[in-house]
Scaffold this motif. Structure first.
Motif, PDB file in Angstrom:
ATOM      1  N   ASP A  36      71.210 -96.883  15.526  1.00 45.28           N
ATOM      2  CA  ASP A  36      72.420 -96.330  15.872  1.00 45.28           C
ATOM      3  C   ASP A  36      72.795 -97.311  17.074  1.00 45.28           C
ATOM      4  OD1 ASP A  36      71.715 -94.335  14.500  1.00 45.28           O
ATOM      5  OD2 ASP A  36      71.273 -92.786  16.043  1.00 45.28           O
ATOM      6  N   GLN A  73      70.594 -95.531  22.183  1.00 46.10           N
ATOM      7  CA  GLN A  73      69.567 -94.489  22.234  1.00 46.10           C
ATOM      8  C   GLN A  73      68.329 -95.115  21.705  1.00 46.10           C
ATOM      9  OE1 GLN A  73      71.643 -90.763  20.900  1.00 46.10           O
ATOM     10  NE2 GLN A  73      70.385 -90.281  22.645  1.00 46.10           N
ATOM     11  N   ASP A  86      74.530 -96.234  19.781  1.00 48.26           N
ATOM     12  CA  ASP A  86      74.737 -95.870  21.080  1.00 48.26           C
ATOM     13  C   ASP A  86      73.676 -96.242  22.309  1.00 48.26           C
ATOM     14  OD1 ASP A  86      72.826 -94.415  19.896  1.00 48.26           O
ATOM     15  OD2 ASP A  86      73.606 -92.482  20.022  1.00 48.26           O
ATOM     16  N   ARG A 138      71.917 -90.961  25.902  1.00 48.50           N
ATOM     17  CA  ARG A 138      73.028 -91.721  25.388  1.00 48.50           C
ATOM     18  C   ARG A 138      73.593 -92.110  26.765  1.00 48.50           C
ATOM     19  NH1 ARG A 138      77.560 -92.133  21.873  1.00 48.50           N
ATOM     20  NH2 ARG A 138      76.720 -91.400  19.943  1.00 48.50           N
TER      21      ARG A 138
HETATM   22 MG    MG Z   1      72.573 -90.906  19.323  1.00 46.45          MG
END
Ligand code: MG
Ligand code: UDP
Length: 317
Positions: A92, A96, A94, A200
């Motif tokens: 991802d 994370q 973001d 996040r």
């Molecule tokens: Mg995420």
């Protein structure tokens, strides 16, 4: 090329420079040859400009830009088509997922012979409203898919042998079930690695609570298509036969009851007075409906473009 990193993203401009720097740092430390494919899923912020800027500085950065937002699955699918690396990693955008996991994932594919390794966010930094339904969701997915060793189907951080990504098609919102898709395509060595997870840092989640409803419906249709997609008559014909038989027996019972009454010169009751009449009626109608559905299903599957697409592992010519 050793590794392709695929990053689907939707409005994640703030995270991208940090993510790119981190991935590149790991790649350099281990001297991997690599590419990072950013798939911009119709972002409305300046994610795409950020990607173009990153490319200026690092020729290993590649990008695909969708004209509008299609979803995470189509973004992954396009990344999979473009990937050149022996090992393909998805993560991802973001922040994370931690790029520090990449070398270990790479090793599990190359040295330990796994086809697919899925991350497991054992300790999650997400709100409870998300973690509790997720546990239920994963338990169901384990059962239905027949992959008992996965705890976290939907983890964005996964590693694949190149063959896997070239032979599966991720559409709709099927990114939650990629291990199941891989298993249906004949890739059996599916492993798991505990990965670190972070809260996040920028922006907010792109999926709401309806992810759980849609997730279950997708699982149901995937199960149905993978079990009966090529032979719909096997399920509908079976159900139809059973129902028709029950209906038929009930019709005989109705007739027999009536005949016995006439025989014994009892005052004959109307056939519509016994419940068997209604059971016979509905069961026979439903049974024939199921049969017809089965026939129509067969006609459709016989005409579908991929009726004869089978997974071929290797070829000599
Ligand atoms: Mg995420
Ligand atoms: N994403 C995407 N298209 C979408 C929704 C999400 O490419 O329509 C990307 C998003 O930018 C992120 C990843 O998919 O990189 C996972 O999304 P998110 O972090 O919102 O999901 P969560 O962590 O809440 O499951």
């Amino acid at each position: 090329m050793d590794i392709s990193v695929i990053v689907p993203l939707y409005n994640e401009a703030e995270s991208l420079p940090e993510l790119e720097a981190w991935i590149s740092r790991v790649m350099k430390a281990y001297a991997y040859s690599y590419e990072i494919i950013f798939v911009n899923d119709g972002s409305t912020d300046n994610s795409w400009q950020t990607i173009l800027d990153l490319r200026e500085k690092n020729p290993n950065v590649k990008g695909v830009c969708f004209r509008r937002n299609y979803g995470k699955s189509p973004a992954l699918n396009v990344g999979f088509e473009r990937a050149l690396g022996d090992v393909v990693i998805t993560m991802d955008a973001d922040l994370q997922d931690s790029p520090d996991e990449i070398p270990e994932l790479y090793k599990m594919i190359v040295d330990d012979g796994y086809d697919l390794v899925s991350g497991w966010k054992q300790k999650r930094y997400d709100p409870l409203s998300k973690t509790i339904p997720t546990k239920l969701f994963n338990a169901t997915a384990r059962r239905v898919s027949g992959i008992p060793n996965l705890h976290d189907f939907n983890c964005g951080l996964k590693a694949y042998r190149r063959d896997v990504v070239k032979n599966i098609e991720v559409y709709g919102e099927m990114h939650r079930y990629i291990p199941y898709l891989a298993k249906n395509a004949g890739f059996a060595r599916i492993g798991e690695k505990v990965v670190h997870h972070q809260a996040r840092k920028y922006g907010k989640t792109k999926f709401g609570l309806n992810r759980f409803v849609n997730g279950y419906l997708d699982l149901l249709s995937l199960w149905f298509v993978s079990t009966f997609g090529k032979k719909p008559m096997h399920i509908f014909g079976f159900l139809g036969t059973i129902m028709f038989l029950i209906g038929f027996c009930a019709a005989i019972a109705v007739g027999a009851i009536k005949l016995c009454a006439l025989w014994a010169h009892e005052p004959a009751r109307l056939v519509t007075d016994t419940p068997w009449f209604y059971i016979a009626l509905t069961m026979m109608i439903l049974g024939s409906q199921f049969f017809l559905t089965g026939f129509i299903g067969e006609l459709i599957s016989r005409n579908s473009a991929d009726r004869n697409s089978y997974q071929i592992k290797d070829e000599i010519d």
